[in-house]
Scaffold this motif. Structure first.
Motif, PDB file in Angstrom:
ATOM      1  N   THR A  80      22.836  -1.433  31.610  1.00 44.97           N
ATOM      2  CA  THR A  80      23.263  -1.766  29.639  1.00 44.97           C
ATOM      3  C   THR A  80      22.604  -3.273  29.818  1.00 44.97           C
ATOM      4  N   ALA A  81      22.094  -3.849  30.892  1.00 46.17           N
ATOM      5  CA  ALA A  81      21.875  -4.863  30.959  1.00 46.17           C
ATOM      6  C   ALA A  81      19.681  -5.025  30.646  1.00 46.17           C
ATOM      7  N   ALA A  82      19.085  -5.473  30.256  1.00 44.96           N
ATOM      8  CA  ALA A  82      17.928  -6.180  30.238  1.00 44.96           C
ATOM      9  C   ALA A  82      17.544  -6.654  31.934  1.00 44.96           C
ATOM     10  N   GLY A  83      16.254  -5.978  32.156  1.00 42.68           N
ATOM     11  CA  GLY A  83      15.800  -6.476  33.676  1.00 42.68           C
ATOM     12  C   GLY A  83      14.223  -4.968  33.881  1.00 42.68           C
ATOM     13  N   ARG A  84      14.187  -5.107  34.885  1.00 42.47           N
ATOM     14  CA  ARG A  84      12.993  -4.323  35.284  1.00 42.47           C
ATOM     15  C   ARG A  84      13.344  -3.739  35.321  1.00 42.47           C
ATOM     16  N   VAL A  85      12.616  -2.858  35.285  1.00 41.81           N
ATOM     17  CA  VAL A  85      11.672  -0.681  34.899  1.00 41.81           C
ATOM     18  C   VAL A  85      10.669  -1.010  35.228  1.00 41.81           C
ATOM     19  N   GLN A  86       9.932   0.689  35.463  1.00 37.13           N
ATOM     20  CA  GLN A  86       9.316   1.087  35.323  1.00 37.13           C
ATOM     21  C   GLN A  86       8.163   1.779  34.858  1.00 37.13           C
ATOM     22  N   ALA A  87       8.751   2.242  33.768  1.00 35.29           N
ATOM     23  CA  ALA A  87       8.331   3.235  32.945  1.00 35.29           C
ATOM     24  C   ALA A  87       9.863   3.270  31.777  1.00 35.29           C
ATOM     25  N   TRP A  88       9.489   3.346  30.560  1.00 39.16           N
ATOM     26  CA  TRP A  88      10.382   3.017  29.498  1.00 39.16           C
ATOM     27  C   TRP A  88      10.452   4.593  28.340  1.00 39.16           C
ATOM     28  N   VAL A  89      11.567   4.606  28.393  1.00 38.58           N
ATOM     29  CA  VAL A  89      11.708   6.106  27.312  1.00 38.58           C
ATOM     30  C   VAL A  89      12.249   5.632  25.344  1.00 38.58           C
ATOM     31  N   VAL A  90      11.322   5.686  24.118  1.00 35.28           N
ATOM     32  CA  VAL A  90      11.537   5.008  23.411  1.00 35.28           C
ATOM     33  C   VAL A  90      11.718   6.266  21.895  1.00 35.28           C
ATOM     34  N   GLY A  91      11.867   6.079  21.857  1.00 28.13           N
ATOM     35  CA  GLY A  91      12.084   7.064  20.655  1.00 28.13           C
ATOM     36  C   GLY A  91      13.287   8.019  20.412  1.00 28.13           C
ATOM     37  N   SER A  92      13.886   8.958  20.729  1.00 28.39           N
ATOM     38  CA  SER A  92      14.363  10.157  20.608  1.00 28.39           C
ATOM     39  C   SER A  92      15.692   9.259  19.293  1.00 28.39           C
ATOM     40  N   GLY A  93      16.295  10.475  18.852  1.00 31.57           N
ATOM     41  CA  GLY A  93      17.426  10.344  18.276  1.00 31.57           C
ATOM     42  C   GLY A  93      17.152   9.482  17.282  1.00 31.57           C
ATOM     43  N   THR A  94      15.836   8.734  16.963  1.00 31.64           N
ATOM     44  CA  THR A  94      15.778   7.792  15.687  1.00 31.64           C
ATOM     45  C   THR A  94      14.390   8.609  15.061  1.00 31.64           C
ATOM     46  N   ASP A  95      14.676   7.441  13.758  1.00 34.03           N
ATOM     47  CA  ASP A  95      14.026   8.276  12.379  1.00 34.03           C
ATOM     48  C   ASP A  95      13.406   6.280  11.783  1.00 34.03           C
ATOM     49  N   ALA A  96      11.814   7.135  11.894  1.00 36.08           N
ATOM     50  CA  ALA A  96      11.216   5.741  11.543  1.00 36.08           C
ATOM     51  C   ALA A  96      11.583   5.137  10.406  1.00 36.08           C
TER      52      ALA A  96
END
Length: 286
Positions: A80-96
């Protein structure tokens, strides 16, 4: 590629990679997940669970505190700490409509990066502004809203499969990204007009949270591809079709455990738990 190409287990295997003796958690792919909200924290748990079950090397979860607590309770190996990633998943379970300005800015930063981004649910409104490679994962109603943002007409409610495929391809071309259009038959369109048709699945998948599982599994596959080099749009579309096949097959396997021949009711976590068996089945078909 033909206008609409059926997708198989052997096709899926090409987007999978069994771990090698020389691999470590980074070379297998690291997926960053920014999902869940105070109203829907469970979406984060489901996406993270699916990413692990689909074979990623590491999951970084960066989301609301309550969701993070639930994620760690379920999957303590999650970082749960920021760092290196190679892909992201965003938006699930959220409401704009409920998204804060700070969260919008953070999502915009992800979407302006160079890593591929799977854009789901409450972040779909931001997809047209992305400069990162994107895969959007709408259902039919969300697809119409996305098309409206892109200046395209909605899809007729009675559209047949061929018409849905043409609409998904047009959306992908206008977006400049990959469209995974969920449905009884899932369609994956790339910006060049290729459409992959995935029919594997079961009606028992029509239950809350299974879309979150699909997004997490897709994040794992894309991160694995990105760990070996920057994937182009065709490779991202293949990974999306592979994730849809695994998701559908996992649903079939999970339902079958409740009783043959028609299966029985399943939950989203049941689908995630069946993903390793679906991955093994696809690899065996290679």
């Amino acid at each position: 590629m033909d206008r609409m190409t059926p997708w198989t287990a052997a096709d899926t295997a090409r987007s999978l990679r069994a771990p090698r003796p020389t691999d470590d958690k980074y070379s297998r792919g690291v997926v960053g997940i920014r999902t869940g909200s105070p109203a829907y924290p469970g979406a984060a748990v489901l996406g993270v669970e699916a990413a692990w079950r689909a074979g990623t090397g590491m999951v970084r979860f960066l989301g609301p505190a309550r969701a993070a607590d639930l994620v760690l309770a379920r999957r303590p190996e999650t970082v749960t700490a920021a760092g290196r990633v190679q892909a992201w998943v965003v938006g699930s379970g959220t409401d704009a409509a409920a998204r804060s300005g700070a969260e919008t800015a953070e999502l915009a930063e992800v979407l302006a990066g160079s890593d591929p981004v799977i854009v789901d649910a409450g972040a779909l409104d931001l997809a047209p502004t992305a400069t990162a490679p994107v895969i959007v994962t709408p259902h039919a109603r969300e697809h119409d809203l996305l098309r409206l943002l892109l200046g395209l007409a909605p899809v007729a409610p009675d559209a047949d499969l061929t018409e849905r495929a043409a609409a998904a391809a047009r959306t992908a071309a206008s977006l400049g990204g990959v469209v995974l259009l969920k449905g009884a038959t899932t369609l994956v369109a790339d910006p060049s007009g290729g459409v992959r048709r995935i029919a594997a699945g079961t009606p028992w998948l029509a239950t809350a949270g299974t879309g979150d599982v699909l997004a997490g599994a897709l994040g794992a596959l894309v991160a694995g591809r990105a760990a070996e080099g920057r994937p182009d749009a065709a490779a991202l579309a293949d990974a999306a079709a592979a994730a849809a096949w695994l998701h559908g097959r996992a649903g079939v396997l999970a339902a079958a455990r409740q009783g043959e021949p028609a299966g029985g009711p399943i939950t989203a976590l049941d689908v995630a738990a069946a993903l390793p068996a679906a991955v093994a089945e696809a690899l065996a078909a290679a």
